[in-house]
Design a protein around this motif. Sequence first.
Motif, PDB file in Angstrom:
ATOM      1  N   THR A 134      -0.510  -5.632  -2.271  1.00  0.00           N
ATOM      2  CA  THR A 134       0.342  -6.714  -2.362  1.00  0.00           C
ATOM      3  C   THR A 134      -0.017  -8.044  -3.079  1.00  0.00           C
ATOM      4  N   PHE A 135       1.188  -8.334  -3.746  1.00  0.00           N
ATOM      5  CA  PHE A 135       1.071  -9.436  -4.585  1.00  0.00           C
ATOM      6  C   PHE A 135       0.753 -10.777  -3.985  1.00  0.00           C
ATOM      7  N   GLY A 136      -0.555 -11.421  -4.487  1.00  0.00           N
ATOM      8  CA  GLY A 136      -1.107 -12.367  -3.858  1.00  0.00           C
ATOM      9  C   GLY A 136      -2.408 -11.920  -3.505  1.00  0.00           C
ATOM     10  N   GLU A 137      -2.835 -10.829  -3.161  1.00  0.00           N
ATOM     11  CA  GLU A 137      -4.249 -10.417  -3.120  1.00  0.00           C
ATOM     12  C   GLU A 137      -4.667  -9.713  -4.260  1.00  0.00           C
ATOM     13  N   LYS A 138      -5.976  -9.695  -4.983  1.00  0.00           N
ATOM     14  CA  LYS A 138      -6.397  -9.371  -6.143  1.00  0.00           C
ATOM     15  C   LYS A 138      -6.840  -8.109  -5.865  1.00  0.00           C
ATOM     16  N   TRP A 139      -6.414  -7.040  -6.556  1.00  0.00           N
ATOM     17  CA  TRP A 139      -7.075  -5.580  -6.719  1.00  0.00           C
ATOM     18  C   TRP A 139      -7.524  -5.335  -8.115  1.00  0.00           C
ATOM     19  N   ASN A 140      -8.263  -4.159  -8.106  1.00  0.00           N
ATOM     20  CA  ASN A 140      -8.915  -3.869  -9.426  1.00  0.00           C
ATOM     21  C   ASN A 140      -7.814  -3.605 -10.344  1.00  0.00           C
ATOM     22  N   LYS A 141      -8.290  -3.802 -11.599  1.00  0.00           N
ATOM     23  CA  LYS A 141      -7.415  -3.710 -12.815  1.00  0.00           C
ATOM     24  C   LYS A 141      -7.054  -2.162 -12.740  1.00  0.00           C
ATOM     25  N   LEU A 142      -5.534  -2.065 -12.770  1.00  0.00           N
ATOM     26  CA  LEU A 142      -4.951  -0.682 -12.833  1.00  0.00           C
ATOM     27  C   LEU A 142      -5.078  -0.229 -14.300  1.00  0.00           C
ATOM     28  N   PRO A 143      -5.477   1.205 -14.067  1.00  0.00           N
ATOM     29  CA  PRO A 143      -5.546   1.795 -15.671  1.00  0.00           C
ATOM     30  C   PRO A 143      -4.410   2.003 -16.295  1.00  0.00           C
ATOM     31  N   ARG A 144      -4.095   2.612 -17.511  1.00  0.00           N
ATOM     32  CA  ARG A 144      -2.993   2.696 -17.966  1.00  0.00           C
ATOM     33  C   ARG A 144      -2.364   3.839 -17.609  1.00  0.00           C
ATOM     34  N   THR A 145      -3.092   4.888 -17.462  1.00  0.00           N
ATOM     35  CA  THR A 145      -2.381   6.192 -16.747  1.00  0.00           C
ATOM     36  C   THR A 145      -2.866   6.414 -15.388  1.00  0.00           C
ATOM     37  N   ILE A 146      -1.717   6.113 -14.463  1.00  0.00           N
ATOM     38  CA  ILE A 146      -2.244   6.030 -13.020  1.00  0.00           C
ATOM     39  C   ILE A 146      -2.240   7.354 -12.435  1.00  0.00           C
ATOM     40  N   ILE A 147      -3.297   7.871 -11.741  1.00  0.00           N
ATOM     41  CA  ILE A 147      -3.509   9.015 -10.741  1.00  0.00           C
ATOM     42  C   ILE A 147      -3.627   8.527  -9.429  1.00  0.00           C
ATOM     43  N   PRO A 148      -2.572   9.048  -8.660  1.00  0.00           N
ATOM     44  CA  PRO A 148      -2.607   8.766  -7.344  1.00  0.00           C
ATOM     45  C   PRO A 148      -4.039   8.961  -6.458  1.00  0.00           C
ATOM     46  N   ASP A 149      -4.546  10.143  -7.018  1.00  0.00           N
ATOM     47  CA  ASP A 149      -5.656  10.463  -6.285  1.00  0.00           C
ATOM     48  C   ASP A 149      -6.768   9.800  -6.380  1.00  0.00           C
ATOM     49  N   ASN A 150      -6.828   9.037  -7.493  1.00  0.00           N
ATOM     50  CA  ASN A 150      -7.989   8.128  -7.907  1.00  0.00           C
ATOM     51  C   ASN A 150      -7.927   6.746  -7.215  1.00  0.00           C
ATOM     52  N   ILE A 151      -6.852   6.522  -6.764  1.00  0.00           N
ATOM     53  CA  ILE A 151      -6.613   5.253  -6.001  1.00  0.00           C
ATOM     54  C   ILE A 151      -7.192   5.445  -4.565  1.00  0.00           C
ATOM     55  N   LYS A 152      -7.640   4.419  -4.164  1.00  0.00           N
ATOM     56  CA  LYS A 152      -8.395   4.438  -2.955  1.00  0.00           C
ATOM     57  C   LYS A 152      -7.329   4.166  -1.916  1.00  0.00           C
ATOM     58  N   ARG A 153      -7.300   5.015  -0.595  1.00  0.00           N
ATOM     59  CA  ARG A 153      -6.202   5.180   0.256  1.00  0.00           C
ATOM     60  C   ARG A 153      -6.428   3.896   1.079  1.00  0.00           C
ATOM     61  N   ASN A 154      -5.170   3.098   1.213  1.00  0.00           N
ATOM     62  CA  ASN A 154      -5.147   1.752   1.803  1.00  0.00           C
ATOM     63  C   ASN A 154      -3.840   1.577   2.303  1.00  0.00           C
ATOM     64  N   ILE A 155      -3.380   1.244   3.609  1.00  0.00           N
ATOM     65  CA  ILE A 155      -2.284   1.237   4.402  1.00  0.00           C
ATOM     66  C   ILE A 155      -2.329  -0.195   4.974  1.00  0.00           C
ATOM     67  N   PRO A 156      -1.220  -0.902   4.756  1.00  0.00           N
ATOM     68  CA  PRO A 156      -1.136  -2.310   5.363  1.00  0.00           C
ATOM     69  C   PRO A 156      -1.179  -2.206   6.951  1.00  0.00           C
ATOM     70  N   LYS A 157      -1.741  -3.371   7.020  1.00  0.00           N
ATOM     71  CA  LYS A 157      -2.123  -3.456   8.577  1.00  0.00           C
ATOM     72  C   LYS A 157      -0.997  -3.533   9.522  1.00  0.00           C
ATOM     73  N   GLU A 158       0.167  -4.074   9.216  1.00  0.00           N
ATOM     74  CA  GLU A 158       1.135  -3.906  10.159  1.00  0.00           C
ATOM     75  C   GLU A 158       1.916  -2.322  10.165  1.00  0.00           C
ATOM     76  N   LEU A 159       1.884  -1.740   9.047  1.00  0.00           N
ATOM     77  CA  LEU A 159       2.029  -0.249   9.119  1.00  0.00           C
ATOM     78  C   LEU A 159       1.260   0.738   9.911  1.00  0.00           C
ATOM     79  N   ARG A 160       0.098   0.167   9.893  1.00  0.00           N
ATOM     80  CA  ARG A 160      -0.963   1.016  10.959  1.00  0.00           C
ATOM     81  C   ARG A 160      -0.622   0.885  12.283  1.00  0.00           C
ATOM     82  N   ARG A 161       0.029  -0.254  12.670  1.00  0.00           N
ATOM     83  CA  ARG A 161       0.329  -0.535  14.020  1.00  0.00           C
ATOM     84  C   ARG A 161       1.683   0.189  14.552  1.00  0.00           C
ATOM     85  N   VAL A 162       2.559   0.276  13.375  1.00  0.00           N
ATOM     86  CA  VAL A 162       4.109   0.651  13.815  1.00  0.00           C
ATOM     87  C   VAL A 162       4.525   1.850  13.071  1.00  0.00           C
TER      88      VAL A 162
END
Length: 1254
Positions: free
Chosen positions: A1018-1046
């Motif tokens: 989410t823009f406003g929190e800092k994440w690691n710099k994205l690579p030029r070519t993005i591979i989804p499997d290399n991105i750490k799985r993360n889910i927003p907290k409200e989506l975990r609930r509902v």
Amino acid sequence: MKRLSLEPSATKPTSRPKLDPGGRRRSLAPTTGWTDHPSITYFGGRRNIRAAGDVNLEPVTANVKLSRLQMLFAKASLAGLGGLSLDEFKVAIRQTLHHDINDFDLEMMFMKMDANCDGRIDWEEYLTYNLLEYKEKNQMMQMLRDMPFPNDMKEIQTKHHELIVRVSFYPHLTKRSTKVDPTKGKYATLSRDGVVSFWTIQMKHVRSIPAFSPADRKTQPWYVEMACLYNNNMLAVASTERDITFFEVSSKKLVKRYIITGLEDCITCLDCRADLKDRKHTVLLWGDTAGNLFSVNFEIQRGGAMFGTLDQKKDSVKKFSFAELFRGYVPKVKAYKLGNVHDDWVCKIQYVQELNCVLSCCQSTNTALFMGDFVKKKPPAYFKAMKGLLCFDYCPMHNIIATGGMDYNVRIWNPYVVNRAIVILKGHNKPVIHTVLNGRKNMLISIDKGKTIRIYDLRDHSCLQHISGRMVKLGQFSISAVCFNRKLQHLILATNLLALLEHKDEDVKITEVISHTKPVVTALYNPTFNVMVSACEGSVVSIWNIENGEKVMQFINAHSSIENGVEIPVEITVMTFDTVGRRVITGARDGSVKVWNFNNGACLQNFQIPEHSVITGIVSSKHRIYVTGWDRRVHIYVDGGGEESRKTWQTRHKEDILSIAYLSPNIIATSSYDGDIVIWSRDTGHMYSRLNAHLGVRPIIDHFQMDNRDEAEEDPETDIPETSNPSQPSSIPTPADGRVSSKGRSTSSPRKSLMLGSRLGRLKEGEEASSEGSTPNKTASKHSCEHPLLRALDSERNSSPSGEFKPRSKFSRDEYETISQAYEAAVEKIVFLETREALEKKTAIMVTAGADGWVRAWSIHHQGGLLGQFYASHVVGDSISTVETDAQNRYLFTADMSGYIKIWDLVDYCTSTKMSQREETRHLDRLKEKFTFLRVESAYGHSLFQITKQARILNSRPPPQRSKPEKNMKTPRLLNSFRAHICPINSITFIEDRELIITASMDCAIRLWTICGRYIGTFGEKWNKLPRTIIPDNIKRNIPKELRRVGSAKTLRVLNGGQAPHWELAMKVVRQRGLEQLRTQLPHLQRLDYTGTPDNAEQKVGGSNILGKSYKGKVRHKMPPVLPKLIETPRTIAVYHSIPFVDLSPIGLVHSPEVIEGINKRRRAAALRYSANIQAGLISNFIKVIAKPVVGFSKLGPNNRLKRIISFHRRPRSRNGTPDTEDIRSTLTNCPSTVTSASPDSRSSHGGKLYQME
């Protein structure tokens, strides 16, 4: 570095606005002044990220030899070139720098300075960019510094109608408590009319209790002070009647216990201190209007009361005069008095345990602050201040006293030095009435009569924060009471309202990450500078780094208005980039349009549409800006021109315009609330055609001269469904959204609802008439539909008698068509498929979506029209909020009001050419590799829920009959579906080169996703710099907290990359413990294969495998807010600020049936006859009972004798028919002197008994 001179070069005669050959205004030099420039804030490190298109200009500006650079610009100007080109600019910068800069940074710098896109930069543009960027640097540093309190305070709804005189903290104590815990307790507030309210530690209202009782006093006094005697569970309240009342605090009420009377003067201030170590000693202090100080010390024994033993009666009240306490007549209570301590009213009194003395202040110069004790063990000391003091506070951590007075100054004193103050802090322009010391944070908070709040640093005596009184919206009164919680860092302010200022503690982490403080309107990606620009309803425009999610810059109050001398932000409604992506164009609710250089926050142009209506769409094309909104017209402004260059096209819409889109080279499309889509010529403003799915599938050439019947005659292919009522109009052009249009008239009213309800009644009567006749209707007319408005506007509800109306569960298709066309025809978004052939009549080139949840594909060819439609909303009944496509038109992104994102395959959808089977197989394999959703669906197949959902859509939300659903119902392949937000999504942006999705929602969050559904952040929190070519499997799985609930099972599975580790672990445990045994015991576990979990389990159509088919889940409705319970006193009037309500529905007159009317008439006649017959005998018997005693009651008086007789006869009716007490009461009630005509539906008990007696 040499000093920068703001004077223009000697070679230029003056600095004034310039126009390029295209007629556009160039940027101004700083000497011309900027009047429309908002406040700017920079975040994070200064321009160290190349990928975001930012250049670190500070070392560049520091090393540039400005005099030499100015000479280079002057040579270009003398040569008549108008400035330096890109290559010349690179050479000039490199010649004047001590180190080299690569071409990428110089190109970015050049594009940011060349905001008017003329390809050249002169000296004025160079200085304009740099000076505007650094103009707000000091303010930026202050905004980046940690502020003690946020500027926007939390307003709290109260039940006080008068001024609040005291806010106190009432701690929660246990038997083992030895000190007060500021985190456990409640707050108590007292208003001048005697209402005591209790609040939780989070300032949530618990209850309100009036301290004044009309039975005690004839007139209501003013209550001036309150003290919490928490050691004894008591509240001491002082009033203008010169007394102190002690209340015992219970769970639901205040019980009055003691009253101290006989005070000579009125009390002005109260204070209390308790010793929690032995729980015996309590001290109550007060000061009065004569300048006297008083103290009452209580020594309470175990099991005793404050003034001795309490009476055994439940609500007994003891009264004591102060003379009795002062003379020692009350055991264990000692009273003291210090007379004539001050020359004026005592403003505040406080017992300081660390100094073992009492502090008090008044508005007198010689006796401004007093420090002493009542037993006179210490000599008294006076602190002198000009015009006296109004407030003070003591800090035990620093051992200092802070005071505020009439001279607008805040003084800090050493308790042992009375001659002069240590520090005098200035800054207030009105008398200071409250001071609070926060030793934990080394802060001093001061408040003046103008409600201005200033926070000072005790270390360097600088002002950390200044909150203007205009920002404190607490009414017209001054702040009368404050309460500061030093542990929670909460400051409570009170007038007749309450407000809460919370300290932003660095140790506390924010649980929910938000990007804006207000709902986000739109978020756009700029590929030129590789940044994301967003705007919110708070009129704030922010620029974000796409690589790590940090905010680069923001400027506030982009659109604003001045009200009562205060700048009020105006909500931004739409935003877009210009043709080349150098500037951003914003539109607001007040009809203003502004062009910005978003790299430095400079406003370049400002427009205003004539009627000041809401802006809903902006398109930029070839130095022209096309603006539209609720005024139903399209306005054209020249890029770089003024208001005089505005042109307006002819009005072609009957309702407010919602969206506008541009198709190169010369096509513009607009859509409105009534479902009309108008195709325009960009060059001439001529209307090519009009499209409306509720009127037909073919384009309509003339908007105003052609109705549906003429359209059908011209186009033989258009099928108009038959209706039983030939006089029924084809459309209702007025929507019922409750909005006020630009003409100033409401678009919805109860009268219109009545007309629509009667129209539905005519439709139903026509159906009944046709069903009785020999000619049946079509199948489509007999098709039953469901809609919430159909039941609310049903005409039978108004015409049927009371008690006979039975709400219908199904309605005809014609009734649904009328409702849908009037309320759900709005087209809210238009998207052009630019890569397709525009002149092909069998190829869809335009996609629209709106309030009915249907997405439609259109061909704008004169023989084209509607080619396909499908239902894209996830929840049946929700509308599609936004639609977007990629540059190659391979995907279609849709978002609905529930926060779901769906991605559809457009490669072979509604096109004249189709792929071969081999190409389609390869295409599907590529899609499965990319999208997790497709792999999950192919593995488990389509669930029964999806099939049932399609049936529900066709039953409850069918498409219009005139859109030919049997021919145009075409659903593309669904590639992905997941929930991205819990609130409606307002904007979707697709980044082509990295295949990323940016979503902006009403929940104030902007999120970044991969196209397969992997959450990045989410823009406003800092994440690691994205690579030029993005591979989804290399991105750490993360889910927003409200989506975990509902989040549903399918959403969580997509966000987890198709994996379900918890489900697999649970299945292993079940198998290990004997799944086969459970199958035999529980029949519902016979089905082992997994068929997929529905995406919204709460929407399951009917039945349960366990409870049976008759089970129906609970329907959860959103309840209206609970209205506060008002406390009314004899001198106040309860007034609500606002009451929530819904639109009124027509209610017909209720007539009683004839049978009920006859029964009521007979009852009234019987009552009159019976009362007339027994009136004389009853009254004579009543007199005999009172005058002559009855046997057995001779010793009783007349009153008690009557009570005993009534109680004696309070039994069932005797055998001889003697009426019981209730019959006597009924007879007395219905005697001729008091009887009135009964209501038609009267069913009183006494009426029934009289009828039996008759």
